[in-house]
Structures are given as structure tokens and as C-alpha cells.
Design a protein around this motif. Sequence first.
Motif, PDB file in Angstrom:
ATOM      1  N   TYR A  68       0.858  -1.415   0.085  1.00 28.26           N
ATOM      2  CA  TYR A  68      -0.110  -0.076   0.057  1.00 28.26           C
ATOM      3  C   TYR A  68       0.902   1.152  -0.148  1.00 28.26           C
ATOM      4  CZ  TYR A  68       0.464   1.214   5.097  1.00 28.26           C
ATOM      5  OH  TYR A  68       1.438   1.714   6.210  1.00 28.26           O
ATOM      6  N   PHE A 126      -5.203   6.052   5.894  1.00 31.60           N
ATOM      7  CA  PHE A 126      -6.410   5.732   5.055  1.00 31.60           C
ATOM      8  C   PHE A 126      -7.591   6.520   5.541  1.00 31.60           C
ATOM      9  CE2 PHE A 126      -3.581   2.037   4.707  1.00 31.60           C
ATOM     10  CZ  PHE A 126      -3.985   1.650   3.252  1.00 31.60           C
ATOM     11  N   ASP A 139      -5.921   0.796  -2.189  1.00 31.63           N
ATOM     12  CA  ASP A 139      -6.909   0.724  -0.985  1.00 31.63           C
ATOM     13  C   ASP A 139      -7.210  -0.535  -0.556  1.00 31.63           C
ATOM     14  OD1 ASP A 139      -7.320   3.683  -2.141  1.00 31.63           O
ATOM     15  OD2 ASP A 139      -8.089   2.566  -3.842  1.00 31.63           O
ATOM     16  N   ASN A 196      -6.661   5.030   0.336  1.00 32.80           N
ATOM     17  CA  ASN A 196      -5.355   5.060   0.554  1.00 32.80           C
ATOM     18  C   ASN A 196      -5.047   6.626   0.231  1.00 32.80           C
ATOM     19  OD1 ASN A 196      -2.464   5.247   0.612  1.00 32.80           O
ATOM     20  ND2 ASN A 196      -2.489   2.834  -0.439  1.00 32.80           N
ATOM     21  N   TRP A 226      -2.578   3.742  -6.077  1.00 36.58           N
ATOM     22  CA  TRP A 226      -2.320   3.311  -4.674  1.00 36.58           C
ATOM     23  C   TRP A 226      -3.353   2.294  -4.224  1.00 36.58           C
ATOM     24  CZ3 TRP A 226       1.685   5.391  -2.230  1.00 36.58           C
ATOM     25  CH2 TRP A 226       2.428   6.537  -2.878  1.00 36.58           C
TER      26      TRP A 226
END
Length: 451
Positions: free
Chosen positions: A277, A375, A339, A369, A337
Motif C-alpha cells: 500500500y 487511510f 486501497d 489510501n 495506490w
Amino acid sequence: MGSPEKKYILDTVGSGVALLDYDNDGWLDIYLVNGSTDEALLGKEPAPHAALFHNNHDGTFTDVTAKAGVENDRWGFGVAVGDYDNDGWPDLYVSNFGKNRLYHNNHDGTFTDVAEKAGVTVGNWSTGVTWGDYDGDGRLDLFVAGYVHYDIRDQLDAGGKALSFCEFRGEKVMCGPRGLPGERDHLFHNNGDGTFTDVSVKAGVSDPQAFYGLGAVFIDINNDGRPDLLVANDSTPNYLYLNKGDGTFEDISYASGYALNKEGRETASMGIAVGDYRNNGLLDLYHTTFSDDYKPLYRNDGDANFTDISYEANLGEISIPFPGWGAAFFDYDNDGWKDLFVVNGHVYRGVDKTSWGTTWAQRPLLFHNLQGTKFDLVPAVEGTGLAEVMTSRGMAFGDIFNDGKIDAVINNIDSVPALMQNVAEQPTTGSSFAWSAAQKALGTPPAQPSI
């Protein structure tokens, strides 16, 4: 999945789901594992069956289970897809309470159960399943996690009444897994001739303590080119087995920081999400756990070392009321990115009558993300899939509609599954899933959603 009252742990765990292109037509199809009942196991009523839905390429699906021969007709839990014989066609392994099945793809839309011949039936209660070539011989090997060693004949006491001594917060609940005997894990080496050999003890992954395994995944966690093995254990420490490259594994569960959460506690681990991530070439891990506990995010610090940073990443407090199950890192908005998507649902059927701050049916959680820093929870906008409350268990993700967007299928206990179509305009910083009950989407063409 067992009785509606959920008196016993066998009734509560629920089943998995897999996406696979079983006919090699370039479109993902859906395989939904199903549970059963005590009466069916005892031969007193017909057994429920699993379901294979063929993707019709137009937003609808056709039930081809009987034609394909993948009904299972056993009390099912996990499923994993892998081409174990290297013929270019995906095969299916289904874990059950009772004997497991290995469905070999016959290349004509049908499958044959070859588990007995292959030597991978196991027996008793299997859960998480994962394929991986642990010894680098070019053939997929198979790992099967064991949960509880269980006998439905021992669910009742001598007086014929349900067990009544198990409590949670002063309320009587089903018993387990703590207090019940565990089931050991199995690693099967692929012999290359359609058979497998159980090498669990030799490889060092047999789980002699018989922890309660629920999730498992082969993944190269230290970037040495060899798949390592993760096992998420319920109410017991997790396992991280580092592949030594000689056919054996080293148990570094505690040394790596993966066995426990940051408070030094074992968790009721259920699902494992694996993904980079932070876009730094290191695979991070997220675990779903029981309610009344936060869900750990294990940051990969390199060299197979992990730090639980759930609260720093804004994933801790929000997750506490949710008993999480299937979870995955994927880039739902195509911004580059990964999530995080998590599905939830309780195991105590009477929870709606309590003041515990949680519920039987729960909504899924989608976390956006923020470029690898933390987050943000995507709002559950009314009318979208994120606002639907469901009794979720298994979840699989992929581009089901071949439109370049990642969708998800959720297997819900005692209810229809859910097909979550990704209808976001991309790229964006927030999004939603449209939801259609599977009884519509997997039969009659659904109306096109609007957000």
C-alpha cells in the motif's frame, strides 16, 4: 449454514468465494461455497450445494453448477483457485467440514473431483486454503489450514440440551473456539503426477499446537524469490513461516512481530489482506479480527519484520465494532495506490438484542489510501453498496465486467450473496460501489445503477 439460531460454532463461520475464468473465455466467473445443516450431514434431508455462475459478458450470469459438476454437497468453507497440473486451465480446491474436494478442470466446462486419488481429502474441519510453489519445482503445492476438531454428535449434552455454559458479556452464546480442540494444518507437495504428499511435519508447518486456523496465504514476504507462508489463527497467535529454500520453513512468527498485535495480544484473526500500500516494494498485511478489538495493520519494515501501525494509519478505532472477515488491498479508484476493502458480520445471532454497540448484519468498509500515509473511510452514501448491511463472510475481487475497474463479490451467511459493481468515475479521491442482490444480478439483468 447450520441453524438460524447459530447455537454452535460450526453454524457461524460461513463460506468463501472465488473468481476464476473456468472456461478461458476472458471473463471472470463466480464460484460460491455453501454451508450445510446437521440434518443434511446425517442424511435426513438433501444437502445444499455450492454454485458456479458463468459470466455471460453482459452483466448477467448463468448457474452452471450441475453441468460443471462442482456442487460439493458438503459443509463448505474455503476455496482456492490454481492450475496444479500446468495444463493452462484453473482448478478448484474446496475445504469442508468433512472431506475436502479437488476439482480438476476437464477443459470442456466440467470438473472432476480427484481429491481421493490425489490424496488431499484431509477430513474433519478445514478452512483457509492457498496454492504456492514453495520448493521452486514449477508445480503448485497446497496448504490447508485446520480450524477446530469437531464432532456434531458432541454438540449436545447428555440431556439433549444445547451447551449453555458459554457467555460473552454476560449473555449466553455459542461455544468456541477457545475450549475446543484445534485441528492441525497440512502442506501437500505436488508430485507432478496428479498426486500429492503430505510434508507438513518435514517442512515444519504442521501446527503441532493445533491453533485455530482460518486464513492462509503463500506470499514472498522478504523479496528473496521464495513464497513464504502466513496463517491467520483465531484466538491464538498467527504463524509466519519463512521459506528457507531447502523444502523447509522457519517459524519466525514472534520474532517478526506478526504473531501478536502491538499490545502483545493474540487476536481472533480471520482474514488476511496482502498488498504494497506504500508503493515501496514491500508487502504489508492487514488482519480482520473479532468485534471489541481493533484490526491490526502490519507494516513491512523489511527483512521479514513487521510493526502494527493500525492506529497511526487511521484504521484502528473505526474497526472495533466490526467482526471482519474477507479483506483485500486493491486500487478501486485507479489512482495508483492500493486501497482497503473489508466485509463484516457478527457470529452471535442475538447481538441485535444487546447494547454492545454492534449488530448481526453490518456494512462493508472501504478505506481510501492517502498516498501511502494513512487511510480515510469512504462514506457509506445512501443507495450505494457501502450503505448495505449484510451478514458477510467471504469476499473475492476482480474486474468482473472487463471495464478496467475492480469489482467484488461477497458471500453472505444465511442470505443471498452480493455483487458489488465498481461504478466510480476514475481517477478520483472518493468512490462507491453499486450493489445488486445476487438473486437479481445472477439471474435477471439488473438495472444500471446511478450514484
